[in-house]
Design an enzyme around this catalytic site. Structure first.
Site, PDB file in Angstrom:
ATOM      1  N   ASP A  42       0.808  -1.216   0.000  1.00 29.52           N
ATOM      2  CA  ASP A  42       0.000   0.000   0.000  1.00 29.52           C
ATOM      3  C   ASP A  42       0.845   1.273   0.000  1.00 29.52           C
ATOM      4  OD1 ASP A  42      -2.526   1.155  -0.181  1.00 29.52           O
ATOM      5  OD2 ASP A  42      -2.635   1.526   1.977  1.00 29.52           O
ATOM      6  N   ASP A  43       2.015   1.203  -0.613  1.00 32.40           N
ATOM      7  CA  ASP A  43       2.821   2.416  -0.756  1.00 32.40           C
ATOM      8  C   ASP A  43       2.407   3.224  -1.980  1.00 32.40           C
ATOM      9  OD1 ASP A  43       4.316   2.222   1.504  1.00 32.40           O
ATOM     10  OD2 ASP A  43       6.067   1.310   0.565  1.00 32.40           O
ATOM     11  N   GLY A  44       1.494   2.666  -2.806  1.00 31.58           N
ATOM     12  CA  GLY A  44       0.972   3.419  -3.945  1.00 31.58           C
ATOM     13  C   GLY A  44       1.588   3.073  -5.276  1.00 31.58           C
ATOM     14  N   ASP A 118       4.605  -3.763 -12.199  1.00 32.24           N
ATOM     15  CA  ASP A 118       4.080  -3.435 -10.875  1.00 32.24           C
ATOM     16  C   ASP A 118       4.224  -4.673 -10.017  1.00 32.24           C
ATOM     17  OD1 ASP A 118       2.779  -2.324  -8.724  1.00 32.24           O
ATOM     18  OD2 ASP A 118       0.785  -2.805  -9.477  1.00 32.24           O
ATOM     19  N   ASN A 173       6.162   8.886  -1.646  1.00 36.43           N
ATOM     20  CA  ASN A 173       4.802   9.039  -2.175  1.00 36.43           C
ATOM     21  C   ASN A 173       3.838   9.523  -1.090  1.00 36.43           C
ATOM     22  OD1 ASN A 173       2.809   8.889  -4.131  1.00 36.43           O
ATOM     23  ND2 ASN A 173       2.348   6.736  -3.703  1.00 36.43           N
ATOM     24  N   SER A 550      13.906 -44.077   3.264  1.00 37.18           N
ATOM     25  CA  SER A 550      14.094 -43.112   2.165  1.00 37.18           C
ATOM     26  C   SER A 550      12.755 -42.494   1.760  1.00 37.18           C
ATOM     27  CB  SER A 550      14.790 -43.761   0.967  1.00 37.18           C
ATOM     28  OG  SER A 550      14.190 -44.974   0.589  1.00 37.18           O
TER      29      SER A 550
END
Length: 637
Positions: A42-44, A118, A173, A550
């Site tokens: 949510d940093d843009g 993005d 931002n 194994s």
């Protein structure tokens, strides 16, 4: 005859056609910049990309109408356009307001074309960020001005630097949400500068922006009169790409495929990773080492006088020499190294932790080999840059360790050549990509240890014993009857004058593997060691019988690959868990159920049954002697 009106119309059409041709020619020769947006949740990032698409006029009218309608429905921006909706295409992303997958978008300006990725900010999807960064020239690190530098900001910055992205933009931002306060901006830039210096980032370009309001994106903002730097789009338009460095290096071209359209043409196609090539140049094909000269350089439009880094071409050689996919054609006078042991940085991207000693597919350029990773030398704490002790790597962990491959790998250090130094690890069973890595250097022992040829080979050893070497690999749950049946098989083969040796799981742990426990990693190493011993015994011409749980298919397949074709015979002692637990001759199931015995197969550790064993024995329907008779009959008809 044409009228004056028709002639004028034709002239207009000609002018329009010339303008279109000129525009297309100009567009065709624009440089291309690949960049990513990254940072914390949510940093843009998506909003910023949506704004770039909107301001560069890359949105059609119907898209804009749909965007306006969707923005009203979502209602997150107070009725204004929500630019993030242009990029966040997944329903889950729109519902949560976050990016999960990597979204690629294209736009252009008068000066340059762009492909932007993005990438997701959530820690769980760091692996997707690496995917987007792997081909990027520049990274835009976004920081929410209200939150400052976060752990994921540091992780993404470290990964971008590690992958080799040298152009970094620190985009502070959401300046509109802090009243465009210069003091807050300066503090964030200072915090980031201190971190950047600690991880070796020499320079970065900071700028205050608002993806939502458009401040300093395409035009300078009146809200930040104290900022005199470039806008984001101006910086993207003018940043100098490092293409010249690749073109100035020595020629390297990993061969993707052999181009054979007809009997008169045989070329080798691939992407030029570095340097340049022209007809007449001397080349060497690695890892074989044979030399030749370039006869032709062919592209889609015809022959080229020269090809440079970044171009996909087909080359033909003057001599008929062995060359196929996975080989690397290089400059003859300056070949890269080929080795089978390396130090590397590894970024673990799988939910399940790395298992040291487990074989994975390693893919580097067009080469695919089997690789095993040793216990990490250390893990890196992205917050403090501390080197921490680690026995394995968990999801999103970054560590440094050694790995080995089953055959020589043509490589260059990642710092010198991203194409020949970057690799991925792929799980052999699921085909899932579990890690990305960067090679540092080959280990000295890889150069100093050589295979010593002997005059008496494995065929001679087997011939002296009048038998064919083989490995009978018994696998099954604890209590299935592996050791009992294996012992009966060896007794019957001894009566037939066959030369055998029985490797039993418990017996081996008293000596060779006494230092190993029962964690998944220790189980992997246990089987690797036993596999190596079994291989040496088959070299001596013996019939080797092993009795080990194994539990993992990957390790059984690893041992199979060690052996000559047809020598590995997987014998699944297929006893249901309930029946094995009912027998419980050692009392192990009771201890595991009581919580006194951890990592016990079938209870709190998985058992991966063979999908297609050569021999399957159902012990609920036959005695140990009957089972042994069936196995011997299949081994020696």
């Amino acid at each position: 005859m044409a009228t004056r009106t028709q002639e004028s119309a034709y002239q207009v059409q000609d002018i329009i056609a010339e303008d279109i041709d000129a525009y297309l020619l100009q567009h065709q020769h624009k440089s291309l910049l690949r960049f990513i947006t990254c940072g914390s949740v949510d940093d843009g990032k998506s909003t910023l990309i949506g704004r770039l698409l909107y301001d560069s006029k890359m949105i059609f009218e119907d898209q804009l109408a749909a965007l306006e309608s969707d923005s009203k429905k979502v209602g997150t921006q107070g009725g204004e356009i929500d630019f993030a909706l242009l990029v966040d295409g997944l329903a889950a992303e729109r519902e949560q307001g976050i990016t999960i997958d990597v979204a690629y978008r294209y736009f252009s300006t008068e000066k340059r074309k762009f492909i932007v990725a993005d990438t997701p900010g959530h820690e769980q999807y760091t692996r997707n960020m690496i995917t987007g960064a792997s081909t990027a020239d520049l990274a835009v690190i976004l920081v929410d001005a209200r939150k400052g530098i976060l752990t994921q900001t540091k992780r993404h910055s470290y990964l971008a630097h590690l992958i080799g992205i040298r152009h970094l933009v620190l985009a502070v931002n959401k300046m509109d949400l802090i009243g465009y306060d210069q003091a807050t901006y300066d503090r964030i830039v200072a915090d980031y500068a201190a971190f950047a210096e600690s991880i070796g980032i020499a320079a970065f370009t900071p700028m205050p922006i608002s993806g939502f309001k458009g401040d300093n994106i395409t035009t300078s903002s009146a809200q930040t009169p104290w900022y005199d730097g470039p806008t984001l789009i101006d910086h993207l338009d003018t940043v100098t790409l490092d293409v010249s460095e690749d073109q100035a290096g020595a020629f390297r071209m990993p061969v993707q495929w052999v181009n054979r359209p007809n009997l008169d043409f045989r070329g080798f196609s691939g992407l030029v990773a570095s340097g340049s090539i022209a007809p007449g140049d001397a080349v060497r094909v690695l890892p074989g080492g044979r030399t030749s000269t370039i006869a032709r350089v062919v592209a889609f439009g015809g022959d080229l006088p020269r090809a440079v880094a970044g171009q996909s071409v087909t080359v033909t050689l003057a001599d008929e020499i062995d060359c196929s996919r996975g080989d690397v054609i290089v400059a003859a006078e300056s070949p890269p190294e080929a080795a089978d042991q390396f130090e590397a940085t590894i970024v673990w991207m799988a939910d399940d932790a790395m298992l040291p000693g487990r074989p994975y597919w390693l893919k580097l350029a067009t080469q695919t080999v089997t690789a095993t990773v040793q216990q990490p030398k250390y893990q890196i704490n992205v917050n403090t840059m501390e080197r921490l002790a680690a026995k394995t790597l968990e999801l999103n962990a970054i560590g440094v360790g050694n790995l080995s491959t089953d055959r020589p790998l043509v490589f260059e250090p990642y710092a010198d050549n991203r194409q020949l130094g970057g690799f991925i690890l792929v799980d052999k069973i699921t085909n899932a990509t579990v890690a990305a890595g960067m090679l540092h250097f080959s280990l000295r022992r890889a150069q100093n240890v050589h295979w010593q040829a002997t005059d008496i080979g494995r065929e001679a050893h087997a011939s002296l014993k009048n038998q064919k070497a083989a490995v009978l690999w018994f696998t099954g749950l604890s209590g299935a009857g592996k050791s009992t049946i294996a012992n009966r098989v060896e007794m019957k083969l001894a009566r037939m004058n066959r030369h055998t040796f029985l490797l039993d799981g418990d017996n081996v742990r008293h000596g060779l593997n006494r230092d190993l426990g029962f964690t998944d990693a220790d189980r992997v190493e246990n089987i690797r060691r036993v596999g190596e011993v079994a291989k040496l015994m088959t070299d001596a011409g013996l019939i080797v019988i092993t009795a080990f749980i194994s539990p993992f298919r990957a390790e059984r397949e690893m041992v199979r690959q060690m052996m000559a074709p047809g020598e590995f015979i997987e014998v699944h002692i297929d006893t249901p868990l309930a029946e094995a637990e009912r027998r419980d001759v050692k009392g192990l199931y009771a201890k595991a159920r009581a919580g006194k015995l951890a990592n016990f197969t079938g209870i709190d550790s998985p058992y991966e049954a063979p999908a297609n064993p050569e021999i399957r024995i159902d012990t609920t329907g036959m005695t140990p002697d009957e089972a042994a008779d069936a196995i011997v009959a299949m081994l020696i008809p």
